[in-house]
Each structure stands twice: as C-alpha cells, then as structure tokens.
Design a protein around this motif. Structure first.
Motif, short mmCIF file in Angstrom:
data_model
loop_
_atom_site.label_atom_id
_atom_site.label_comp_id
_atom_site.label_asym_id
_atom_site.label_seq_id
_atom_site.Cartn_x
_atom_site.Cartn_y
_atom_site.Cartn_z
N ALA A 94 0.81 -1.22 0.00
CA ALA A 94 0.00 0.00 0.00
C ALA A 94 0.85 1.27 0.00
CB ALA A 94 -0.93 0.01 1.21
N GLU A 95 2.15 1.13 0.21
CA GLU A 95 2.97 2.33 0.36
C GLU A 95 3.51 2.87 -0.96
OE1 GLU A 95 6.06 1.40 3.05
OE2 GLU A 95 4.73 1.16 4.79
N VAL A 96 3.66 1.98 -1.96
CA VAL A 96 4.31 2.41 -3.18
C VAL A 96 3.50 3.48 -3.90
CG1 VAL A 96 3.29 0.52 -4.52
CG2 VAL A 96 5.38 1.64 -5.33
N MET A 97 2.18 3.35 -3.94
CA MET A 97 1.36 4.34 -4.64
C MET A 97 1.35 5.67 -3.88
SD MET A 97 0.53 3.32 -7.52
CE MET A 97 -0.33 4.85 -7.83
N ASP A 98 1.32 5.62 -2.56
CA ASP A 98 1.37 6.86 -1.79
C ASP A 98 2.66 7.61 -2.07
OD1 ASP A 98 -1.06 6.19 -0.72
OD2 ASP A 98 -0.22 5.31 1.11
N ARG A 99 3.75 6.88 -2.17
CA ARG A 99 5.04 7.52 -2.44
C ARG A 99 5.08 8.12 -3.85
NH1 ARG A 99 9.27 5.51 -5.01
NH2 ARG A 99 8.46 3.38 -4.87
N LEU A 100 4.60 7.36 -4.84
CA LEU A 100 4.63 7.86 -6.22
C LEU A 100 3.70 9.06 -6.40
CD1 LEU A 100 4.67 4.49 -8.20
CD2 LEU A 100 6.56 6.07 -7.84
N LEU A 101 2.53 9.02 -5.77
CA LEU A 101 1.61 10.15 -5.88
C LEU A 101 2.17 11.39 -5.20
CD1 LEU A 101 -1.79 8.34 -5.28
CD2 LEU A 101 -0.95 9.28 -7.44
N ALA A 102 2.85 11.18 -4.07
CA ALA A 102 3.49 12.33 -3.39
C ALA A 102 4.60 12.93 -4.26
CB ALA A 102 4.03 11.89 -2.05
#
Length: 452
Positions: free
Chosen positions: A439-447
């Motif tokens: 779940a963390e990879v998309m949060d990082r890419l969107l940020a």
C-alpha cells in the motif's frame, strides 16, 4: 582341504546367512513416507488498482528576462546638461523620472527663429491687405479718369468727322485715352494677383508654424523621461557629453513583469495539450493558433528557484508561444510571465525575480481521472494482474498519460484489480502467485508527482 569342499562347507553357508539377514531387515523395516507433488506459489507484491486524479505536468527550465525594456535613444542631438544622479547600474527609478536633459539653447534659438519667420510672414500678409485697399482706391480714380478720356475721345471723333479738328489732334487725344486704359489694366492685373500672393503667403506661414512645432517638439525631446518603473541595466552618458541623434544613452529593464522562455520537447508539449477530456485532438503548428489554444486550456504555471534545500516559488501565467520551433533541438518555446516580480520579494525573505536567474517552470493542465499505476508496471504494452484464483494474467493496456514514475489508464483495467508490478521470472501466464499487498508504493509515487 580341497577348494571345492571349502567352498561348499564354509563360503556358501556364510553367503546364505548374509542373504537371510538382508531379507529379514528389508521385510521388517518401516516403508518411507510418500509426498505428492504440488504446485509452488511465487511470492509477489500486488497493488490495488484505484482511480486518482493526475494533472498533466510539463517541467522545463529557462532564464528570467524583463517583459519590457526601455532603450533611451536620443531623438535629437545636443550637449548633455543634466543627468539623473540615480542613473547608475542596478538602481531602480520610478515612472516619470527624468533621465537626462540636453542643453536647450539651440532648440530655443530654433523656436525664436520660427516665431520671427511667422511674424514676418504675417506682416507681409497684412501688407498685401493694405496694398489691395490702396490699389482699389487708385482703380476708382483711374476709372473716373478713363471715363473722362473716353468722353473727350468721343468729342474729338465728332469734331474730326465735322472737319473742325485735325488728324494729329485727334490722334493725341486717342493716345491719351489708350494710356489711361493701360493704367486701369495694370491696376486690375495687380488686384488679380493679390489672391494668389495671399495664398502663397498663408502657406508660408503654415510652413513656419510647422517649423515652430518641430522646434518645440525637439525641445521636449531634449529631455528623456522614463515611461515605467525600471531598473538601470547600463548607461553611457555624462554631463557635458555631446549626444548624437540615434545614440543610446541608457538601457533600463522593467521590474513590474518578468518573462521566462521554457524550451519544451514537442512530445511533452503534445501530451500537455492533448491529454484533456474536452481538449483538441490535434496540435496546431501555427504559433498564433497554438497561443490561442494555450489560453483556452487555462494552464497553470509556477516558477521555482532552488536555493540549496529551499525552493522559492512565484505564480505565473502562460502568455504565448515563441516565434517558432527550434530546428536544432525540435523544442517549442513557451513564454510565461510573472507579475510584480520585484514586489513579491517578501520583506527580504527571498530575492526578487531578476534578469539572468536560471529557474524551473512547471506547467499544469486540468487533472485527469483514471487508474494510476507505477510506470514500471507497464511492460511492452501489457500489465500483469493476479486473478481471483491467484493466477498471473497478462492484460493489454495503453496509458493515457505517462509522467514521472506513474502511468494513468482510462480503460482496459478494472478498478480493484490486483496489479503485479514485478512478475516472477520466468513469467508464465497462469502461474500460481503468493500475493502480498503493497500500500505504500502508490502513496510515495503520488506524493512525488504532486511535488513536481
């Protein structure tokens, strides 16, 4: 003992005992466990396909330049009498400031000469009026004299016909009559010329008035005034210097607006323009039409200056497209403007946006809705997913937008699908998977995308 008897009595019994012992051990031991062959699941990371909003973004770089530049060029020549003490490189001068003033002596002399010429021409015009009045009075007298001469000539003709006057006396009276007619004709000719002379004199006065207006305009031109708030970029004039007509005295840069020309790759620029729900389907190549398209899209621009770990930003507007496509690099120049570039300095907390700064410019279009995945999840036009049975499946997918580390899809990928960004090797369609949600990879890419 014989060898045959030895074999029979010793060797053979021992061999039989060994075989019997081996048979007993095999028959009495526990049989080995049996394991059925099963399929091995490959552990993989999976990402849930969700809908996000991504704004098409173009990041470029450029050098800050003033939107307006004032070149103080002398319109008239003369000796410099006054130079503004603040006319020094780097100084900011308000609108209406007097930059320099030429000596007005020559211009005042030209004005005085033009005024004298006008007065002289007007005097000659008045003289024509007086002359006309005198000529008309003289014409009246000469016409009366002509009437007398005519009557006298008539009597002489009568007497000549009666034989009481000689031919010579009659000819003398006729000659006097002709002389009087010539005087009248001369005065009438002079009066006929007066309108033409008056018109010529009036035009001469108009010419002298034009010379006067030119002289007065040159006197105004002898004083250079700054039309807008500006900063002195260079100057080359001093008091006592003779300034030739057309010579540059100073160059000043406007501080109210700054411009940055961003060179953008045509492919990136095309993605910015065309990736719109209701945007154009083709990219116009004419700079004027392309500028109109940019204004209709309502792009948002931000100018950023990096000072170490600190990033300073200025809001900007997309103004126009530069004069064409660069034939060497194939890039298009997008011109953005920053209003009140000096006024946004912020009480000394940040420097003003001045000429020559190398800055970063971010152009953003309206956000697009779609399934957003990591960019590396797209492999040769396909995306790998884990089906409900935890089997690897290959799905054809074409992204609507690819920028940074993300790719956006508007179709072909259902929401909620489990995306396998890194499939196992070898990649076999239908292979069993052991999915582990990330779940963390998309949060990082969107940020990271939002921070662009």
């Amino acid at each position: 003992m014989r060898p045959g008897l030895k074999l029979l009595l010793i060797t053979l019994p021992l061999a039989l005992i060994g075989v019997a012992t081996l048979a007993y051990v095999i028959s009495t031991r526990t049989p080995p466990d049996r394991h059925e062959l099963t399929e091995r699941a490959s552990p993989v990371r999976v990402i849930a396909a969700k809908t996000y909003k991504i704004a098409p973004t173009l990041v470029g770089f450029g050098v800050v330049a003033p939107a307006r530049t004032y070149q103080a060029i002398a319109e008239v020549g003369g000796t410099v009498e006054y130079v503004n003490p603040a006319l020094r490189d780097g100084q900011i001068l308000p609108a209406g400031s007097i930059l320099l003033r030429l000596s007005p002596v020559d211009f005042n002399l030209a004005i005085a000469q033009a005024n004298a010429n006008i007065r002289a021409a007007e005097a000659r015009l008045a003289e024509l009026d007086v002359s006309e009045a005198n000529q008309r009075a003289a014409l009246t007298i000469e016409l009366e004299a002509l009437d007398l001469k005519t009557a006298e000539l008539a009597r002489a003709d009568t007497l000549f016909k009666a034989g009481t006057m000689t031919q010579s006396a009659r000819d003398a009276i006729r000659s006097a009559h002709l002389a009087q007619r010539q005087k009248v004709q001369g005065i009438e000719s002079a009066l006929a010329l007066l309108p033409t002379q008056r018109t010529a004199q009036t035009e001469q006065i108009a010419l002298y008035r034009s010379n006067l207006a030119t002289a007065e305009l040159n006197l105004k031109r002898s004083e250079m005034t700054l039309p807008f708030l500006a900063r002195v970029a260079s100057h080359s004039v001093e008091v006592g210097q003779f300034l030739n007509k057309g010579q540059s005295a100073a160059t000043l840069d406007g501080v109210n607006q700054a411009e940055v020309v961003v060179q953008a790759a045509m492919n990136d620029f095309r993605n910015l323009i065309l990736n719109r729900p209701n945007g154009p389907t083709t990219l116009p190549m004419d700079p004027a039409l392309l500028t109109d398209t940019l204004h209709e899209l309502g792009l948002k621009a931000t100018v950023r200056l990096r000072l170490g770990n600190e990033v300073l930003t200025w809001p900007a507007t997309v103004d126009r497209i530069s004069d064409g496509i660069d034939p060497r690099t194939g890039t298009v120049g997008v011109v953005v403007q920053v209003d009140d570039a000096y006024g946004q300095a912020g009480n000394g907390h940040r420097p003003p946006l001045t000429k020559g700064m190398f800055v970063e410019v971010v152009l953003r279009a309206e956000p697009i809705n779609g399934i957003v995945l990591p960019r590396d999840a797209l492999r040769d036009g396909h995306v790998f997913i884990a089906d409900p049975d935890n089997r690897l499946r290959r799905v054809a997918a074409e992204p609507k937008l690819v920028q940074g580390g993300v790719a956006l899809f508007t179709d072909m990928i259902p929401e909620g699908s489990r995306i396998v960004p890194t499939p196992p090797i070898p990649t076999i369609d239908g292979a069993l998977l052991d999915p582990h949600p990330d779940a963390e990879v998309m949060d990082r890419l969107l940020a990271e995308d939002a921070a662009q």
